[in-house]
Design an enzyme around this catalytic site. Sequence first.
Site, short mmCIF file in Angstrom:
data_model
loop_
_atom_site.label_atom_id
_atom_site.label_comp_id
_atom_site.label_asym_id
_atom_site.label_seq_id
_atom_site.Cartn_x
_atom_site.Cartn_y
_atom_site.Cartn_z
N ASP A 181 0.78 -1.25 0.05
CA ASP A 181 0.06 -0.11 0.19
C ASP A 181 0.84 1.16 0.08
OD1 ASP A 181 -1.98 -1.77 0.24
OD2 ASP A 181 -2.75 -0.93 2.16
N HIS A 251 4.44 -7.63 -0.17
CA HIS A 251 3.65 -9.05 -0.73
C HIS A 251 4.39 -9.37 -2.21
CE1 HIS A 251 0.20 -9.34 2.05
NE2 HIS A 251 0.66 -8.26 2.38
N SER A 374 8.10 3.04 4.58
CA SER A 374 9.23 3.05 3.85
C SER A 374 8.89 3.13 2.28
CB SER A 374 10.27 1.82 4.41
OG SER A 374 11.52 1.84 3.83
#
Length: 405
Positions: A181, A251, A374
């Site tokens: 995200d 992911h 990050s």
Amino acid sequence: MVRFFSHCHGDGEKRDLLWQVRRCIYHGDGERRDRGGSGVRTRTTARLRLQVPRLSIRRRLSALSGGACRPTTWRHQPIALLCYFMSVSTIQQLTNRVALYRSVPTRLLSRAWGRLNGVELPNWLRRPVYTLYIWKFGVNMQEAAVEDLDHYRNLGEFFRRRLKPAVRPLCTSCCLTSPADGMILHFGRVKNSEVEQVKGVTYSLESFLGPQRSQSNEPSSSFSDLLLSSPENDLFHVVVYLSPGDYHGFHSPTDWRVELRRHFPGSLMSVSPSVAHWIKGLFCFNERVVLTGQWQHGFFSLTAVGATNVGSIRVYFDRELHTNTPHYSKGTFFDRSYVDQVLKVAGEGCVASLNKGGVVLHKGEAVGEFNLGSTIVLLFEAPKDFSFNLQPGQRIRVGEGLCSL
């Protein structure tokens, strides 16, 4: 004028001549009249008649040329000098800011922040602290697997909160999906072995990934050619920035095989877009974990870039990885090969299998997490007609498609 007045012997004559000269100057007609009204021509009026037309011609030429022939007056020179010195001082100030910021002990501060995140909060303090954080960074707790704020014992658990399984549907029609995200900082084709971290600010691909072995037997002319397995392909990249309010897990963006993990210890400067604009090569300075391997089109890499207060980068299938250690040598990196290993590794939300070819990851599978926000950088090989379906600054979520291939 002095020679002319020296021939006049009377004070009255001198006064008359001065009055006549003054009158000629005011009227500018080259003629002067005495008190009796008769016209008298002198050497003074002749000189004035020669000077006045010259001045008028200069003014007309300057007006016709738009002032191009008008010399710069001394009044404008201090302004030009001031602008010059202001520009020089601005560049020097920016350079000093970068040097000063890089001298800040961000690694030590990040380790202290990590210790603070692990401190268990009393029950009466948890809800006010988390509510303030939710309001400040716009956290959507309706997507969290556990919405009860009292459930999270410390800030670290709240930052690493899990999501409900149904809130991130996986795009099945696209071969490449978002790994996290966040916000799209930059994307596109890699040119001249340079990658853009934000628009107009680049960094070296070789400095970012480290030395690589050639994927083909053909001689290469650039570092990018070392990574390509086919001359029919090109290198592409996409940068996703995770803000403090985003979900902090990352992911697998596609089905691929991880062959090597490379850990670069380094600084932990902020990777926010405002800082990335004025520090060139920021991603090369910061601590990062590079996972490289192969996907259906050739070379593929996923890099987790650390930042201030993000000293902890976890990769679920690699428990030997330890980031933000107290001592490290600048410019060094540590490799771990996953090839020629046979075992099963189970992590939090991740079940990865290691075989003789490396770690096999499937699209949408959880790979690791940050301890705060990050950046994730994808660098991969794809056919030349590969194209992104993205816009700079676009918000994106895990599982959403990135391309049209």
